[in-house]
Design a protein around this motif. Structure first.
Motif, PDB file in Angstrom:
ATOM      1  N   TRP A  59       0.823  -1.203   0.000  1.00  0.00           N
ATOM      2  CA  TRP A  59       0.000   0.000   0.000  1.00  0.00           C
ATOM      3  C   TRP A  59       0.860   1.256   0.000  1.00  0.00           C
ATOM      4  CZ3 TRP A  59      -1.239   3.452   4.301  1.00  0.00           C
ATOM      5  CH2 TRP A  59      -2.239   4.377   3.982  1.00  0.00           C
ATOM      6  N   LEU A  60       2.029   1.171   0.642  1.00  0.00           N
ATOM      7  CA  LEU A  60       2.916   2.326   0.745  1.00  0.00           C
ATOM      8  C   LEU A  60       3.841   2.470  -0.465  1.00  0.00           C
ATOM      9  CD1 LEU A  60       3.929   1.963   4.508  1.00  0.00           C
ATOM     10  CD2 LEU A  60       2.322   3.624   3.525  1.00  0.00           C
ATOM     11  N   ASP A  61       4.085   1.372  -1.209  1.00  0.00           N
ATOM     12  CA  ASP A  61       5.050   1.376  -2.318  1.00  0.00           C
ATOM     13  C   ASP A  61       4.310   1.073  -3.619  1.00  0.00           C
ATOM     14  OD1 ASP A  61       7.117   1.051  -4.107  1.00  0.00           O
ATOM     15  OD2 ASP A  61       8.314  -0.254  -2.816  1.00  0.00           O
ATOM     16  N   ASP A  62       4.182   2.079  -4.493  1.00  0.00           N
ATOM     17  CA  ASP A  62       3.416   1.857  -5.725  1.00  0.00           C
ATOM     18  C   ASP A  62       4.174   1.031  -6.753  1.00  0.00           C
ATOM     19  OD1 ASP A  62       5.302   3.679  -6.522  1.00  0.00           O
ATOM     20  OD2 ASP A  62       3.900   5.216  -7.179  1.00  0.00           O
ATOM     21  N   ALA A  63       5.410   0.620  -6.450  1.00  0.00           N
ATOM     22  CA  ALA A  63       6.139  -0.291  -7.338  1.00  0.00           C
ATOM     23  C   ALA A  63       5.830  -1.747  -7.034  1.00  0.00           C
ATOM     24  CB  ALA A  63       7.645  -0.051  -7.223  1.00  0.00           C
ATOM     25  N   VAL A  64       5.042  -1.980  -5.986  1.00  0.00           N
ATOM     26  CA  VAL A  64       4.650  -3.339  -5.616  1.00  0.00           C
ATOM     27  C   VAL A  64       3.239  -3.594  -6.119  1.00  0.00           C
ATOM     28  CG1 VAL A  64       4.260  -4.958  -3.725  1.00  0.00           C
ATOM     29  CG2 VAL A  64       6.114  -3.279  -3.564  1.00  0.00           C
ATOM     30  N   GLU A  65       3.070  -4.676  -6.859  1.00  0.00           N
ATOM     31  CA  GLU A  65       1.775  -5.026  -7.444  1.00  0.00           C
ATOM     32  C   GLU A  65       1.184  -6.214  -6.703  1.00  0.00           C
ATOM     33  OE1 GLU A  65      -0.035  -6.609 -11.722  1.00  0.00           O
ATOM     34  OE2 GLU A  65       2.030  -5.863 -11.585  1.00  0.00           O
ATOM     35  N   VAL A  66      -0.094  -6.099  -6.348  1.00  0.00           N
ATOM     36  CA  VAL A  66      -0.797  -7.172  -5.655  1.00  0.00           C
ATOM     37  C   VAL A  66      -1.623  -7.957  -6.671  1.00  0.00           C
ATOM     38  CG1 VAL A  66      -2.461  -7.754  -3.847  1.00  0.00           C
ATOM     39  CG2 VAL A  66      -0.908  -5.808  -3.538  1.00  0.00           C
ATOM     40  N   ARG A  67      -1.459  -9.278  -6.672  1.00  0.00           N
ATOM     41  CA  ARG A  67      -2.226 -10.135  -7.581  1.00  0.00           C
ATOM     42  C   ARG A  67      -2.902 -11.246  -6.794  1.00  0.00           C
ATOM     43  NH1 ARG A  67       1.881 -11.156 -12.713  1.00  0.00           N
ATOM     44  NH2 ARG A  67       2.365  -8.957 -13.151  1.00  0.00           N
ATOM     45  N   THR A  68      -4.067 -11.640  -7.282  1.00  0.00           N
ATOM     46  CA  THR A  68      -4.757 -12.761  -6.651  1.00  0.00           C
ATOM     47  C   THR A  68      -4.089 -14.069  -7.066  1.00  0.00           C
ATOM     48  OG1 THR A  68      -6.305 -13.084  -8.480  1.00  0.00           O
ATOM     49  CG2 THR A  68      -6.931 -11.482  -6.773  1.00  0.00           C
ATOM     50  N   GLU A  69      -4.399 -15.113  -6.329  1.00  0.00           N
ATOM     51  CA  GLU A  69      -3.843 -16.427  -6.656  1.00  0.00           C
ATOM     52  C   GLU A  69      -4.289 -16.871  -8.036  1.00  0.00           C
ATOM     53  OE1 GLU A  69      -2.681 -20.335  -4.061  1.00  0.00           O
ATOM     54  OE2 GLU A  69      -4.335 -19.058  -3.404  1.00  0.00           O
ATOM     55  N   GLU A  70      -5.528 -16.533  -8.416  1.00  0.00           N
ATOM     56  CA  GLU A  70      -6.043 -16.919  -9.739  1.00  0.00           C
ATOM     57  C   GLU A  70      -5.300 -16.180 -10.845  1.00  0.00           C
ATOM     58  OE1 GLU A  70      -7.923 -16.006  -7.166  1.00  0.00           O
ATOM     59  OE2 GLU A  70      -8.647 -18.018  -6.641  1.00  0.00           O
ATOM     60  N   GLU A  71      -4.929 -14.914 -10.597  1.00  0.00           N
ATOM     61  CA  GLU A  71      -4.172 -14.156 -11.594  1.00  0.00           C
ATOM     62  C   GLU A  71      -2.758 -14.705 -11.757  1.00  0.00           C
ATOM     63  OE1 GLU A  71      -6.129  -9.689 -11.210  1.00  0.00           O
ATOM     64  OE2 GLU A  71      -4.592 -10.339  -9.774  1.00  0.00           O
ATOM     65  N   MET A  72      -2.164 -15.137 -10.671  1.00  0.00           N
ATOM     66  CA  MET A  72      -0.805 -15.670 -10.741  1.00  0.00           C
ATOM     67  C   MET A  72      -0.772 -17.055 -11.362  1.00  0.00           C
ATOM     68  SD  MET A  72       1.474 -13.542  -9.772  1.00  0.00           S
ATOM     69  CE  MET A  72       2.741 -14.787  -9.894  1.00  0.00           C
ATOM     70  N   TYR A  73      -1.726 -17.898 -10.968  1.00  0.00           N
ATOM     71  CA  TYR A  73      -1.726 -19.289 -11.419  1.00  0.00           C
ATOM     72  C   TYR A  73      -3.126 -19.641 -11.914  1.00  0.00           C
ATOM     73  CZ  TYR A  73       2.460 -19.052  -8.545  1.00  0.00           C
ATOM     74  OH  TYR A  73       3.661 -18.669  -7.990  1.00  0.00           O
ATOM     75  N   PRO A  74      -3.466 -19.230 -13.153  1.00  0.00           N
ATOM     76  CA  PRO A  74      -4.828 -19.447 -13.663  1.00  0.00           C
ATOM     77  C   PRO A  74      -5.266 -20.899 -13.653  1.00  0.00           C
ATOM     78  CG  PRO A  74      -3.589 -17.962 -15.088  1.00  0.00           C
ATOM     79  CD  PRO A  74      -2.613 -18.532 -14.112  1.00  0.00           C
ATOM     80  N   ASP A  75      -4.324 -21.820 -13.859  1.00  0.00           N
ATOM     81  CA  ASP A  75      -4.695 -23.237 -13.880  1.00  0.00           C
ATOM     82  C   ASP A  75      -4.660 -23.861 -12.487  1.00  0.00           C
ATOM     83  OD1 ASP A  75      -2.007 -23.273 -13.419  1.00  0.00           O
ATOM     84  OD2 ASP A  75      -1.472 -24.480 -15.161  1.00  0.00           O
ATOM     85  N   GLY A  76      -4.296 -23.070 -11.487  1.00  0.00           N
ATOM     86  CA  GLY A  76      -4.301 -23.554 -10.111  1.00  0.00           C
ATOM     87  C   GLY A  76      -3.143 -24.452  -9.733  1.00  0.00           C
ATOM     88  N   ASP A  77      -2.182 -24.644 -10.636  1.00  0.00           N
ATOM     89  CA  ASP A  77      -1.066 -25.553 -10.372  1.00  0.00           C
ATOM     90  C   ASP A  77       0.225 -24.754 -10.306  1.00  0.00           C
ATOM     91  OD1 ASP A  77       0.846 -27.550 -10.249  1.00  0.00           O
ATOM     92  OD2 ASP A  77      -0.189 -28.857 -11.668  1.00  0.00           O
ATOM     93  N   ARG A  78       0.613 -24.355  -9.083  1.00  0.00           N
ATOM     94  CA  ARG A  78       1.804 -23.539  -8.904  1.00  0.00           C
ATOM     95  C   ARG A  78       3.070 -24.297  -9.292  1.00  0.00           C
ATOM     96  NH1 ARG A  78       3.853 -20.837  -3.171  1.00  0.00           N
ATOM     97  NH2 ARG A  78       5.781 -19.906  -3.995  1.00  0.00           N
ATOM     98  N   ASP A  79       3.171 -25.563  -8.898  1.00  0.00           N
ATOM     99  CA  ASP A  79       4.361 -26.349  -9.209  1.00  0.00           C
ATOM    100  C   ASP A  79       4.554 -26.491 -10.717  1.00  0.00           C
ATOM    101  OD1 ASP A  79       4.883 -26.654  -6.530  1.00  0.00           O
ATOM    102  OD2 ASP A  79       3.937 -28.618  -6.377  1.00  0.00           O
TER     103      ASP A  79
END
Length: 389
Positions: free
Chosen positions: A123-143
């Protein structure tokens, strides 16, 4: 992601220590009947209560602090990462290699699971982006996503090697053992026939060694035609012919497609010169342009950067084009914080992301977009590259 480009983890330890009651002074006189030390005195209970309240408050505060740093939330933070030298990670055999007094630097982003404390930082650093788990891993398989990113890094190093050798005049052939299927279009032509991780080794009677061979074999076909496809599945022998009814490319009317996403299987670069690139713990394809320029710098005398430290990002494609990458805003921030004056990035970066890059970097001319390897070399060596050793 190179995946959206490389990614480190930081561990935070919290130690909780209960208050310690100081020992009595050994020279202190024995307490009298009214000084509060008598267990039957009416003042002993309030003092003990105060200690218990203090201890309880300290433990609660310690627990809340630990939770703020250790409790994981269903979000990920994409943060500015590091800026690292590329040339020192390149080893050349079979040709002279040269030291340089400048540096080609590749950039990374730092990905971490969110905690309450890190969300405050975001919230304090606008160079940090917050993403949901679905946005990061659309297929749900992180490995699986991490495995694919490691494969993309390996492929980017081979592509960088082939392109770099070609640009300095050393013959290099890019080969593979088929086209590995990364994904199948849902309800597309190959859905239910071809599976992810299959290796396509034949199409319509022709051999497939590289992904481009598929389009070549389908060149005289039309959407709606049925073709035979041969694949290797689960490390076994080639299957009998699989029947696929060709679809039509959504981007080009009349062009037949299988409806699969593929990459080279077990790719190699055949050349008299051997190049090894140590990417360490970094994954993804975004360091490809940096690897290419670093290899060129090692194979040519003098300093490609003219003694400067220059940061670079962008995927190196086999035709010499520089592809867009993820996490570009975070990389600009990392470059700025590292005090680097020049940042070369893909001209294919979307306009809105380029505006954000300029906002972060400031209007100081430090951002240099390039469309392909030729434009990148032109920035470094406008008079052309010196001959390889």
């Amino acid at each position: 992601l190179s995946n959206p480009g490389a990614l480190d983890a930081a561990a935070i330890s919290v130690t909780m220590t209960a208050p310690i009651v100081p020992p009595e002074d050994e020279h202190q006189e024995a307490p009298g009947p009214d000084d509060g030390a008598n267990p039957t005195s009416g003042t002993a209970t309030p003092r003990r209560h105060r200690w218990w309240i203090a201890a309880t408050v300290a433990l609660v505060l310690a627990a809340l602090t630990a939770a703020a740093f250790l409790v994981e939330l269903p979000y990920y933070l994409v943060q500015p990462g590091s800026v690292r030298p590329a040339e020192q990670r390149v080893d050349v055999e079979g040709a002279p290699s040269f030291e340089t007094d400048g540096e080609v630097l590749f950039t990374t982003v730092f990905l971490s699971r969110a905690t309450p404390a890190l969300m405050v930082r975001a919230w304090l650093d606008d160079a940090v982006e917050v993403r949901t788990e679905e946005e990061m891993y659309p297929d749900g398989d992180r490995d699986e996503n991490q495995r694919l990113n490691r494969q993309r890094m390996d492929l980017s190093k081979l592509t960088a090697t082939r392109v770099a050798l070609d640009r300095v005049g050393i013959d290099a052939a890019y080969s593979a053992e088929g086209a590995r299927v990364l994904g199948v279009v849902e309800d597309g032509p190959s859905s239910g026939v071809i599976e992810p991780d299959d290796v396509i080794v034949g199409v319509d009677g022709g051999e497939v060694a590289l992904p481009d061979d598929i389009a070549e074999e389908l060149g005289d076909r039309s959407p709606g035609d049925t073709v035979d496809v041969v694949v290797e599945r689960d490390g076994g022998p080639p299957t009998d012919d699989l029947q696929v009814v060709l679809g039509e490319s959504p981007a080009e009317e009349g062009r037949p497609i299988l409806g699969v996403e593929v990459e080279p299987a077990n790719p190699t670069v055949d050349a008299d010169v051997t190049v090894e690139v140590d990417s360490g713990d970094v994954s993804g394809p975004s360091a490809g342009l940096a690897w290419t320029l670093a290899i060129i710098d090692r194979l040519t005398p003098g300093s490609l950067t003219d003694g400067r430290r220059i940061a670079v990002t962008g995927e190196m494609l086999d035709d010499g084009t520089v592809g867009a990458i993820g996490g570009i805003a975070q990389k600009v921030s990392a470059v700025k914080r590292a005090g680097i004056d020049v940042f070369i990035y893909p001209a294919a970066t979307p306009d809105d992301e380029q505006r954000e890059m300029r906002r972060i970097a400031g209007d100081d001319g430090s951002l240099w977009p390039v469309a392909d390897i030729e434009e990148a070399i032109e920035l470094f060596a406008p008079d052309g590259l010196p001959a390889a050793g």
